[in-house]
Scaffold this motif. Sequence first.
Motif, PDB file in Angstrom:
ATOM      1  N   THR A   1      29.843  16.693 -13.534  1.00  0.00           N
ATOM      2  CA  THR A   1      28.918  17.363 -14.442  1.00  0.00           C
ATOM      3  C   THR A   1      29.705  17.741 -15.690  1.00  0.00           C
ATOM      4  O   THR A   1      30.768  18.371 -15.584  1.00  0.00           O
ATOM      5  CB  THR A   1      28.312  18.622 -13.800  1.00  0.00           C
ATOM      6  OG1 THR A   1      27.659  18.264 -12.578  1.00  0.00           O
ATOM      7  CG2 THR A   1      27.314  19.289 -14.741  1.00  0.00           C
TER       8      THR A   1
ATOM      9  N   SER B   1      29.833  19.494 -19.528  1.00  0.00           N
ATOM     10  CA  SER B   1      29.226  20.408 -20.483  1.00  0.00           C
ATOM     11  C   SER B   1      29.099  19.681 -21.814  1.00  0.00           C
ATOM     12  O   SER B   1      30.103  19.392 -22.470  1.00  0.00           O
ATOM     13  CB  SER B   1      30.082  21.670 -20.638  1.00  0.00           C
ATOM     14  OG  SER B   1      29.532  22.528 -21.618  1.00  0.00           O
TER      15      SER B   1
ATOM     16  N   ASP C   1      20.631  16.351 -19.562  1.00  0.00           N
ATOM     17  CA  ASP C   1      19.727  17.501 -19.623  1.00  0.00           C
ATOM     18  C   ASP C   1      19.892  18.152 -20.991  1.00  0.00           C
ATOM     19  O   ASP C   1      20.833  18.922 -21.219  1.00  0.00           O
ATOM     20  CB  ASP C   1      20.062  18.487 -18.501  1.00  0.00           C
ATOM     21  CG  ASP C   1      19.051  19.630 -18.379  1.00  0.00           C
ATOM     22  OD1 ASP C   1      18.447  20.006 -19.404  1.00  0.00           O
ATOM     23  OD2 ASP C   1      18.883  20.143 -17.265  1.00  0.00           O
TER      24      ASP C   1
ATOM     25  N   ALA D   1      18.061  20.430 -22.405  1.00  0.00           N
ATOM     26  CA  ALA D   1      17.836  21.875 -22.383  1.00  0.00           C
ATOM     27  C   ALA D   1      19.097  22.624 -21.951  1.00  0.00           C
ATOM     28  O   ALA D   1      19.472  23.643 -22.537  1.00  0.00           O
ATOM     29  CB  ALA D   1      16.672  22.205 -21.451  1.00  0.00           C
ATOM     30  N   GLN D   2      19.768  22.120 -20.904  1.00  0.00           N
ATOM     31  CA  GLN D   2      20.978  22.762 -20.397  1.00  0.00           C
ATOM     32  C   GLN D   2      22.236  22.299 -21.140  1.00  0.00           C
ATOM     33  O   GLN D   2      23.310  22.873 -20.953  1.00  0.00           O
ATOM     34  CB  GLN D   2      21.145  22.465 -18.902  1.00  0.00           C
ATOM     35  CG  GLN D   2      20.059  23.049 -18.022  1.00  0.00           C
ATOM     36  CD  GLN D   2      20.120  24.554 -17.936  1.00  0.00           C
ATOM     37  OE1 GLN D   2      21.194  25.154 -17.997  1.00  0.00           O
ATOM     38  NE2 GLN D   2      18.956  25.183 -17.814  1.00  0.00           N
ATOM     39  N   GLN D   3      22.064  21.264 -21.958  1.00  0.00           N
ATOM     40  CA  GLN D   3      23.214  20.678 -22.656  1.00  0.00           C
ATOM     41  C   GLN D   3      24.308  20.280 -21.662  1.00  0.00           C
ATOM     42  O   GLN D   3      25.485  20.635 -21.789  1.00  0.00           O
ATOM     43  CB  GLN D   3      23.780  21.633 -23.713  1.00  0.00           C
ATOM     44  CG  GLN D   3      22.915  21.737 -24.968  1.00  0.00           C
ATOM     45  CD  GLN D   3      22.914  20.430 -25.773  1.00  0.00           C
ATOM     46  OE1 GLN D   3      23.936  20.049 -26.353  1.00  0.00           O
ATOM     47  NE2 GLN D   3      21.767  19.747 -25.803  1.00  0.00           N
ATOM     48  N   GLN D   4      23.876  19.520 -20.636  1.00  0.00           N
ATOM     49  CA  GLN D   4      24.778  19.020 -19.613  1.00  0.00           C
ATOM     50  C   GLN D   4      24.462  17.566 -19.324  1.00  0.00           C
ATOM     51  O   GLN D   4      23.339  17.102 -19.540  1.00  0.00           O
ATOM     52  CB  GLN D   4      24.655  19.835 -18.317  1.00  0.00           C
ATOM     53  CG  GLN D   4      25.213  21.231 -18.403  1.00  0.00           C
ATOM     54  CD  GLN D   4      25.142  21.966 -17.062  1.00  0.00           C
ATOM     55  OE1 GLN D   4      24.645  21.421 -16.069  1.00  0.00           O
ATOM     56  NE2 GLN D   4      25.635  23.177 -17.027  1.00  0.00           N
TER      57      GLN D   4
END
Length: 240
Positions: free
Chosen positions: A136, A138, A172, A174-177
């Motif tokens: 995952t 960032s 993602d 929205a989560q910036q991931q």
Amino acid sequence: MRLDKFLAHTGFGTRKGVKGLIKGKQVMIGDTIAKDGKQQVKPDVDTVYVRGEAVKYQEFIYLMMHKPQGVVSATIDNVSQTVIELLQPEEQLVGPFPVGRLDKDTEGLLLITNDGTLAHNLLSPKKHVDKCYQATISGIVTKEQQDRFKMGIILKDGFNCQPAELEIIEVDDAQQQSEIKITIHEGKFHQVKRMFEAVEQKVIYLKRLSMGPLKLDEQLALGEYRPLTEAELELLTEYK
């Protein structure tokens, strides 16, 4: 091989500990009561009995572990629990060690063995053994970054990594991931993390899925392990 070494390797304690078994006349070589730990035995010829039960000798052990976070890939550590401490006491007696290192906060496939030749060959830079990770990230991983990884990332210390295969699984916004898979062909210290640092991104979760022909058994819970199957050992033949 000395009898006391044979017994120690098969889980009956340290060489000092097995002296009590021998002294108590609980050990036989064939039909003869053993008298001394210095006696020589041939594991492929002699049958050794302890308390009337035949002892099966196995020179090497090969274990697949699903390494959890918080555990160190080492044989000894003065601060943290090690992967070796997760093994049964009799398995610890045969001198096992992890093949390569997974960071303390990294999960996934870890091979544990006492076969030094296999470990050397799997870790040799000349062998270019593939290692696949799920991570995952960032930030948003892009097609441009895929291309950079394919060309070979240059780390901030100037080291030029071999080309790596980067697969974008999910982004993602929205989560910036980003969820990715990455396959590398070498094993430098913190390599995956440093490769993403080189493109100004951070790995926030990392799990090794495979190493060479070995794939993580997803039925193993974190911290669990099992012996390699015959089929898995066959896949490792070229590295022995």
